[in-house]
Design a protein around this motif. Sequence first.
Motif, PDB file in Angstrom:
ATOM      1  N   GLU A  30      47.898   3.819  58.646  1.00  0.00           N
ATOM      2  CA  GLU A  30      46.846   2.913  59.081  1.00  0.00           C
ATOM      3  C   GLU A  30      45.941   2.557  57.916  1.00  0.00           C
ATOM      4  N   TYR A  31      45.001   1.644  58.226  1.00  0.00           N
ATOM      5  CA  TYR A  31      43.984   1.294  57.249  1.00  0.00           C
ATOM      6  C   TYR A  31      43.172   2.537  56.906  1.00  0.00           C
ATOM      7  N   PRO A  32      42.824   2.800  55.661  1.00  0.00           N
ATOM      8  CA  PRO A  32      42.873   1.920  54.465  1.00  0.00           C
ATOM      9  C   PRO A  32      44.118   2.094  53.612  1.00  0.00           C
ATOM     10  N   PHE A  33      45.217   2.592  54.176  1.00  0.00           N
ATOM     11  CA  PHE A  33      46.513   2.637  53.507  1.00  0.00           C
ATOM     12  C   PHE A  33      46.532   3.571  52.304  1.00  0.00           C
ATOM     13  N   ARG A  34      46.000   4.768  52.507  1.00  0.00           N
ATOM     14  CA  ARG A  34      46.185   5.832  51.513  1.00  0.00           C
ATOM     15  C   ARG A  34      47.500   6.540  51.843  1.00  0.00           C
ATOM     16  N   LEU A  35      48.572   5.887  51.453  1.00  0.00           N
ATOM     17  CA  LEU A  35      49.893   6.348  51.873  1.00  0.00           C
ATOM     18  C   LEU A  35      50.270   7.681  51.248  1.00  0.00           C
ATOM     19  N   HIS A  36      49.679   8.031  50.112  1.00  0.00           N
ATOM     20  CA  HIS A  36      50.023   9.305  49.489  1.00  0.00           C
ATOM     21  C   HIS A  36      49.510  10.489  50.310  1.00  0.00           C
ATOM     22  N   GLN A  37      48.677  10.207  51.320  1.00  0.00           N
ATOM     23  CA  GLN A  37      48.214  11.253  52.214  1.00  0.00           C
ATOM     24  C   GLN A  37      49.002  11.300  53.520  1.00  0.00           C
ATOM     25  N   VAL A  38      49.920  10.379  53.707  1.00  0.00           N
ATOM     26  CA  VAL A  38      50.733  10.314  54.917  1.00  0.00           C
ATOM     27  C   VAL A  38      52.014  11.105  54.674  1.00  0.00           C
ATOM     28  N   TYR A  39      52.333  11.996  55.572  1.00  0.00           N
ATOM     29  CA  TYR A  39      53.525  12.847  55.404  1.00  0.00           C
ATOM     30  C   TYR A  39      54.322  12.905  56.703  1.00  0.00           C
ATOM     31  N   PHE A  40      55.529  13.406  56.590  1.00  0.00           N
ATOM     32  CA  PHE A  40      56.421  13.623  57.737  1.00  0.00           C
ATOM     33  C   PHE A  40      57.336  14.800  57.409  1.00  0.00           C
ATOM     34  N   ASP A  41      57.874  15.398  58.447  1.00  0.00           N
ATOM     35  CA  ASP A  41      58.781  16.543  58.306  1.00  0.00           C
ATOM     36  C   ASP A  41      60.207  16.098  58.595  1.00  0.00           C
ATOM     37  N   ALA A  42      61.076  16.358  57.634  1.00  0.00           N
ATOM     38  CA  ALA A  42      62.487  15.983  57.752  1.00  0.00           C
ATOM     39  C   ALA A  42      63.354  17.238  57.719  1.00  0.00           C
ATOM     40  N   PRO A  43      64.446  17.249  58.444  1.00  0.00           N
ATOM     41  CA  PRO A  43      65.331  18.431  58.439  1.00  0.00           C
ATOM     42  C   PRO A  43      66.052  18.576  57.103  1.00  0.00           C
ATOM     43  N   THR A  44      66.357  19.781  56.762  1.00  0.00           N
ATOM     44  CA  THR A  44      67.115  20.061  55.539  1.00  0.00           C
ATOM     45  C   THR A  44      68.605  20.125  55.801  1.00  0.00           C
ATOM     46  N   CYS A  45      68.991  20.139  57.087  1.00  0.00           N
ATOM     47  CA  CYS A  45      70.397  20.256  57.503  1.00  0.00           C
ATOM     48  C   CYS A  45      71.013  21.589  57.069  1.00  0.00           C
ATOM     49  N   ARG A  55      58.847  18.856  54.071  1.00  0.00           N
ATOM     50  CA  ARG A  55      57.721  17.919  54.217  1.00  0.00           C
ATOM     51  C   ARG A  55      57.718  16.943  53.044  1.00  0.00           C
ATOM     52  N   GLN A  56      57.653  15.664  53.397  1.00  0.00           N
ATOM     53  CA  GLN A  56      57.657  14.597  52.395  1.00  0.00           C
ATOM     54  C   GLN A  56      56.418  13.710  52.579  1.00  0.00           C
ATOM     55  N   PHE A  57      55.922  13.159  51.458  1.00  0.00           N
ATOM     56  CA  PHE A  57      54.768  12.268  51.471  1.00  0.00           C
ATOM     57  C   PHE A  57      55.201  10.873  51.038  1.00  0.00           C
ATOM     58  N   LEU A  58      54.560   9.891  51.632  1.00  0.00           N
ATOM     59  CA  LEU A  58      54.791   8.524  51.185  1.00  0.00           C
ATOM     60  C   LEU A  58      54.171   8.316  49.799  1.00  0.00           C
TER      61      LEU A  58
END
Length: 293
Positions: A66-81, A88-91
Amino acid sequence: MDVANQLVAQGQFTVVKQPLGFIKVLQWIFAIFAFSTCGSYSGMFKMSVECKNRSYSNLGIEVEFEYPFRLHQVYFDAPTCEGGKPDRQFLVGDYSSSAEFFVTIAVFSFLYSMAALATYCFVLEKYRENNKGPRIDFIVTAVFAFMWLVSSCAWAKGLSDVKTATDPERVITLIRACDDRENLCKEVHDPKVSGLNTSVAFGFINLILWLGNLWFVFKETGWMAAFAGTYVPSQEKQPAPDSFGQGGYGQQDPYAGTQGGYQPEYGQQGGYNEDGGYNQGYDQQPTSYSNQM
């Protein structure tokens, strides 16, 4: 209520029908559209990671920003398989400066347009007194026009970078499990950025409005009359033909008679008499030389 009714009674709302006031109404409206479409945005995209071992898969990875688009603070959890704790990865990217600058200019434009409208409606005579109000208004309008140009261009570039940073196909490359060809990674849902595209369009519309408003405010400053007045004296310095009639060629020649030339007065003594002799005009008789002898 009495004060409000008195202000409404004293207001000159006909100025809103004139270009000077009407364009301020448009600036006020489109400034609201600009900061609302950008400042209230929130988006989401979705990905899926299907591992070789289906039990480790995650088919609904949602990433919100979302605004103000500080994408380096946005993260998500992805499986390692491979089991265990998710990765955990950050944009990538911080585009808050261009977005916040755009919204700030829009908010201040909204406030100034509202203040200018109030001035036009309630204190128009004082606004036009000595042309001080229009000249200040012209300078501020020029500054806002320039700021809209800078902020709109900056936000257009920032939005392009936001689209790239939130592209699911690009984000998938950040997931380590997707490097293994045996795992299937794909995008499920793209982010909807139509609202952000609209905000950029509103930014350039505001730029056009503020540039156009410069002309109508300029006509109120009195500078146009001053510029026009500089050329009038230069034209008056070259005298017109009427000016020669004042002590010049238009005066009547004192030596010219009614018939257009020098007319000698033949009626005076010393002319020719009727007997054919020439009268010199002297009363004494001719001198007698015999008397002198």
